[in-house]
Enzyme design. Structure first.
Site, PDB file in Angstrom:
ATOM      1  N   LEU A   5      48.802  73.707  21.813  1.00 27.14           N
ATOM      2  CA  LEU A   5      47.863  73.791  20.681  1.00 27.14           C
ATOM      3  C   LEU A   5      46.440  73.791  21.217  1.00 27.14           C
ATOM      4  CD1 LEU A   5      47.212  73.668  17.607  1.00 27.14           C
ATOM      5  CD2 LEU A   5      47.280  71.170  17.808  1.00 27.14           C
TER       6      LEU A   5
ATOM      7  N   SER B 253      28.276  57.853  26.225  1.00 30.50           N
ATOM      8  CA  SER B 253      26.951  57.219  26.274  1.00 30.50           C
ATOM      9  C   SER B 253      25.838  58.253  26.476  1.00 30.50           C
ATOM     10  CB  SER B 253      26.906  56.171  27.382  1.00 30.50           C
ATOM     11  OG  SER B 253      27.179  56.775  28.619  1.00 30.50           O
TER      12      SER B 253
ATOM     13  N   HIS C 181      33.914  61.616  39.173  1.00 29.43           N
ATOM     14  CA  HIS C 181      32.902  60.599  38.864  1.00 29.43           C
ATOM     15  C   HIS C 181      32.726  59.677  40.074  1.00 29.43           C
ATOM     16  CE1 HIS C 181      33.936  61.404  34.438  1.00 29.43           C
ATOM     17  NE2 HIS C 181      32.733  61.883  34.674  1.00 29.43           N
TER      18      HIS C 181
END
Ligand SMILES: NC(=O)c1ccc[n+]([C@@H]2O[C@H](COP(=O)([O-])OP(=O)(O)OC[C@H]3O[C@@H](n4cnc5c(N)ncnc54)[C@H](OP(=O)(O)O)[C@@H]3O)[C@@H](O)[C@H]2O)c1
Length: 324
Positions: A40, A109, A184
Site C-alpha cells: 500500500l 523536533s 544518524h
C-alpha cells in the site's frame, strides 16, 4: 487496554512503527492491521481510501513517513514535502471518513524554529523561521499537526474523534539505520567504533568540535510514550493541551556533548583507542533539547538510561553486522 480495538500501524516495519508494535504486543494486543510500502503506497489517495473502507481500523498510529538526513533532505526536497503531506492527508482524511475515533501522528523536533529558546517548548511552534535544510520536511510535519487539530476542531464533538500528535527528539535503538553515509549520529558512531575495534585502529576521528549538546531517547521509550499518549484520558489530555497547540514533545530531558556521547559509545563497544575531533568541520546547532514538561505533567517519563539503551543497541548492531 483491550485487544478488541482494530489497530492500524502505518509504517509498522520502520524503526518507530515496529517499536510501537512490540510495545502493544507486550500490552496483550495480538492482532494488528498492517501493510508494507509495496502492498500500500500511502501517497495514493484512492488506494488509502479503499484500504480504510475494507479494513475499518478503530485506532491508527501514523508512523509512516519519508525520512532522511541532511543530505537526503537537501537533495530531494520535493519528495520530502510532497510524500509526507500526501501520507498524512490521505491517512487522516480516510481515518475520519471511516469513523476512526483515535489517531496518533508522529512529527519531529525539526518543526521548531532554528533559533528557538532552549529547551524547546511546544509554544515555540510557528514563532520564527525554520532551519533551511529540512524546511520542506518540517512544513509537512507542521501540516500533520494542523490536520489533526483542524479535524478535531471541526468534527471532534459531532463525530467524537480525538486525533493527537507527538514530537520525538533524536531516537536510537533497535531497527536503526547503520548506513555508512546516511545514518544518524548514534548508529553512525556505533558502526565506526566497532570497525575501529576490529581493525585495531589507534584512533577514530569525529567531525566537528565534539562540544554541541544533543538529547537522545531510546525507541522503546518512544513507543511507550506513543501508547501512553494515545490512551490518555481525554479530560486530562485536554487540561494540558490547547485546541490549536495540541502537540506533545517526547524527550528524555537528558543532554550530553558529542564528546561525552562518543566516549560512552567507545566504552559500550569496547574500543580502547583515541577519540579525535576534526574541528575544521561544521558543528551544527550547539544545543537542541526538547522541553518535555507537558508530557511529564501528563504522567510519563523516559525509563531507559542512555548507557543501557546503547548496550541494547550495540547488540542489535552486532546482529545486523553479522548478516550484512
Ligand atoms: N528516527 C528518529 O530519530 C526520529 C526522530 C524524530 C521523529 N521521527 C519520526 O518518527 C516517524 C517514523 O520514523 P522512523 O525512524 O521509524 O522511520 P523509518 O524507519 O524510515 O520508517 C518509516 C516507515 O514508513 C514507510 N513508508 C514511507 N513512505 C511510505 C509510503 N509512501 N507508503 C507506505 N509506507 C511508507 C517506510 O517503508 P519503506 O522503508 O519500505 O519505504 C518505513 O517502514 C517519522 O514520522 C519520523 O519523522 C523519527
Amino acid at each position: 487496554m483491550t485487544s478488541t480495538h482494530r489497530i492500524y500501524i502505518a509504517g509498522h516495519n520502520g524503526m518507530v512503527g515496529s517499536a510501537i508494535m512490540r510495545r502493544l504486543k507486550q500490552n496483550g494486543i495480538t492482532e494488528f492491521i498492517t501493510r508494507t510500502h509495496s502492498e500500500l503506497d500511502l501517497t495514493n489517495q484512492a488506494a488509502v481510501r479503499t484500504f480504510f473502507e475494507i479494513e475499518k481500523p478503530e485506532q491508527v498510529y501514523l508512523a509512516a513517513a519519508k525520512v532522511g538526513g541532511i543530505h537526503a533532505n537537501n537533495t530531494y526536497p520535493a519528495e520530502f514535502i510532497y510524500q509526507n503531506m500526501m501520507i498524512e492527508a490521505n491517512i487522516i482524511d480516510a481515518a475520519f471518513k471511516n469513523n476512526v475515533k483515535k489517531l496518533l501522528f508522529l512529527g519531529s523536533s525539526c518543526i521548531y524554529p532554528k533559533s528557538s529558546p532552549q529547551p524547546m517548548s511546544e509554544e515555540a511552534l510557528l514563532t520564527s523561521v525554520l532551519e533551511s535544510t529540512n524546511e520542506p520536511y518540517a512544513i509537512a510535519k507542521i501540516a500533520g499537526i494542523k490536520l489533526c487539530e483542524s479535524y478535531n476542531r471541526q468534527y471532534g464533538i459531532s463525530y467524537g474523534i480525538d486525533y493527537r500528535s507527538v514530537m520525538p527528539t533524536n531516537l536510537y535503538g533497535q531497527g536503526d539505520n547503520y548506513h555508512p553515509e546516511n545514518s544518524h549520529v548514534i548508529p553512525g558512531l556505533i558502526s565506526r567504533f566497532h570497525e575501529a575495534k576490529i581493525n585495531n585502529s589507534p584512533n577514530v576521528t569525529i567531525w566537528g568540535s565534539g562540544r554541541p549538546y544533543r538529547e537522545f531517547l531510546h525507541v522503546d521509550d518512544m513507543a511507550a510514550a506513543c501508547v501512553y499518549v494515545m490512551n490518555l484520558d481525554k479530560a486530562l489530555y485536554d487540561t494540558h493541551t490547547e485546541t490549536m497547540l495540541s502537540h506533545i514533545n517526547v524527550g528524555s530531558g537528558q543532554e550530553l556533548t558529542i564528546l561525552e556521547l562518543a566516549t560512552l559509545i567507545g566504552k559500550v563497544v569496547g574500543y580502547n583507542g583515541q577519540i579525535e575531533f576534526d574541528s575544521s568541520q561544521p558543528d551544527g546547532t550547539m544545543r537542541k533539547l526538547l522541553d518535555s514538561g507537558r508530557l511529564n505533567k501528563l504522567g510519563w517519563q523516559a525509563q531507559i538510561s542512555l548507557e543501557n539503551g546503547l548496550a541494547l543497541t550495540y547488540q542489535d548492531f552486532l546482529k545486523y553486522y553479522k548478516n550484512s
